[in-house]
Design a protein around this motif. Structure first.
Motif, short mmCIF file in Angstrom:
data_model
loop_
_atom_site.label_atom_id
_atom_site.label_comp_id
_atom_site.label_asym_id
_atom_site.label_seq_id
_atom_site.Cartn_x
_atom_site.Cartn_y
_atom_site.Cartn_z
N GLN A 115 34.76 57.35 39.20
CA GLN A 115 34.95 56.36 40.27
C GLN A 115 35.98 56.82 41.28
O GLN A 115 35.85 56.57 42.48
CB GLN A 115 35.36 55.01 39.68
N ILE A 156 30.74 51.32 43.38
CA ILE A 156 31.79 50.68 42.59
C ILE A 156 31.58 49.17 42.55
O ILE A 156 31.85 48.52 41.53
CB ILE A 156 33.18 51.05 43.14
N MET A 159 29.16 48.41 39.88
CA MET A 159 29.72 48.50 38.54
C MET A 159 30.34 47.18 38.08
O MET A 159 30.46 46.92 36.88
CB MET A 159 30.79 49.59 38.48
N LYS A 160 30.73 46.34 39.06
CA LYS A 160 31.40 45.09 38.71
C LYS A 160 30.49 44.14 37.92
O LYS A 160 30.98 43.19 37.30
CB LYS A 160 31.87 44.38 39.99
N GLU A 165 33.33 47.07 33.25
CA GLU A 165 34.08 47.10 34.51
C GLU A 165 34.79 45.76 34.73
O GLU A 165 35.93 45.74 35.22
CB GLU A 165 33.13 47.39 35.68
N SER A 192 34.24 39.05 38.35
CA SER A 192 33.85 40.42 38.67
C SER A 192 32.56 40.45 39.48
O SER A 192 32.42 41.23 40.41
CB SER A 192 33.69 41.22 37.37
#
Length: 284
Positions: A115, A156, A159-160, A165, A192
């Motif tokens: 990341q 990214i 990914m949440k 994550e 998230s």
């Protein structure tokens, strides 16, 4: 913002971030990152940890020094460009290592330690803008810098939506005076999801704004994307231990300071898309 102002802003963000990275590496920060990076090249058995720290630190500081020197005309542009490309290529090539991907979650595109590595892509269009402005059209500069921002927000941000994550950012969110309220309203995973959804939504809207040349949409979505990267800078102050007397900043500090590059990307996008100069608009 004029071209000169934009160029100065980009130079400041680029050189400051690399200076901080360089100094902290020289002070021995983030040894795990060095092991992961130089281990890919099988150098960890050949060189000591302190030597690897020096190599990384000198490389980062060389980007800062040569870029500033080229900006004032002391060095030809080819020098900082070459040094920057080499410095950026070293971590980027490690994306070929399976250790960067989470095999238990299917590997690519489920990224783990990479990341922080994918952020180095943002440096490439910045170098192009600073030293090869006339080699590309306004549209090409806009696209390259938008692509860097969109890539990291999509990747990214995506990914949440995964549990690993969501749990991984708890320490960032709960200590933030600007974001901790999310846990009062949502569960860890829901919070998230909200963060990831925000990242992806406004990255898409910024792309649409650029495509249809809609200034209100560009301003709103651009500021929203900017807020993401500005917010990460606040983690430097809100997360305990990010600053320390031994290495200046820790691994988290390394991760978030790279977001200054995306702020620079957005400044360039704004320069080309929001300028009142008809010549810029004609080129788009």
């Amino acid at each position: 913002m004029s071209y000169a102002q934009t160029k100065n802003s980009v130079t400041l963000l680029l050189t400051f971030s690399f200076a901080v990275l360089g100094i902290t590496f020289l002070l021995g920060a983030n040894p795990r990152a060095l092991t992961a990076t130089f281990g890919f090249y099988e150098l960890t058995d050949m060189l000591s940890a302190s030597t690897l720290s020096v190599l990384a630190g000198v490389g980062m500081l060389s980007v800062t020094i040569t870029t500033l020197a080229a900006r004032i005309g002391v060095l030809p542009a080819i020098v900082p460009v070459s040094i920057t490309l080499i410095t950026v290529a070293v971590p980027l090539l490690t994306l070929l290592s399976p250790t960067r991907w989470m095999a238990d979650l299917g590997g690519f595109p489920i990224i783990g330690s990479g990341q922080g590595i994918i952020k180095y892509f943002a440096v490439l269009p910045l170098v192009a803008f600073l030293f090869f402005k006339d080699k590309f059209t306004a549209k090409q500069h806009t696209f390259m810098n938008y692509a860097s921002v969109a890539m990291v927000l999509f990747w990214i941000g995506g990914m949440k939506f995964y549990e690993f994550e969501a749990n991984g950012i708890v320490g960032l969110v709960e200590t933030s005076p600007f974001m901790s309220w999310l846990y009062d309203v949502f569960t860890v995973q829901q919070a998230s999801n909200v963060i990831g959804g925000f990242d992806i939504l406004f990255a898409i809207l910024l792309g649409i704004g650029i495509f249809i040349r809609n200034k209100p949409l560009l301003v709103i979505s651009g500021l929203a994307c900017l807020s993401v990267f500005v917010m990460t800078q606040t983690f430097m102050f809100s997360v305990p231990g990010t600053f320390n007397g031994d290495t200046l900043v820790n691994g988290l500090g390394h991760f978030v300071i790279k977001d200054l590059w995306f702020i620079a990307n957005l400044i360039i996008v704004a320069h080309y898309t929001l300028s009142n100069d008809s010549a810029y608009q004609a080129k788009l």
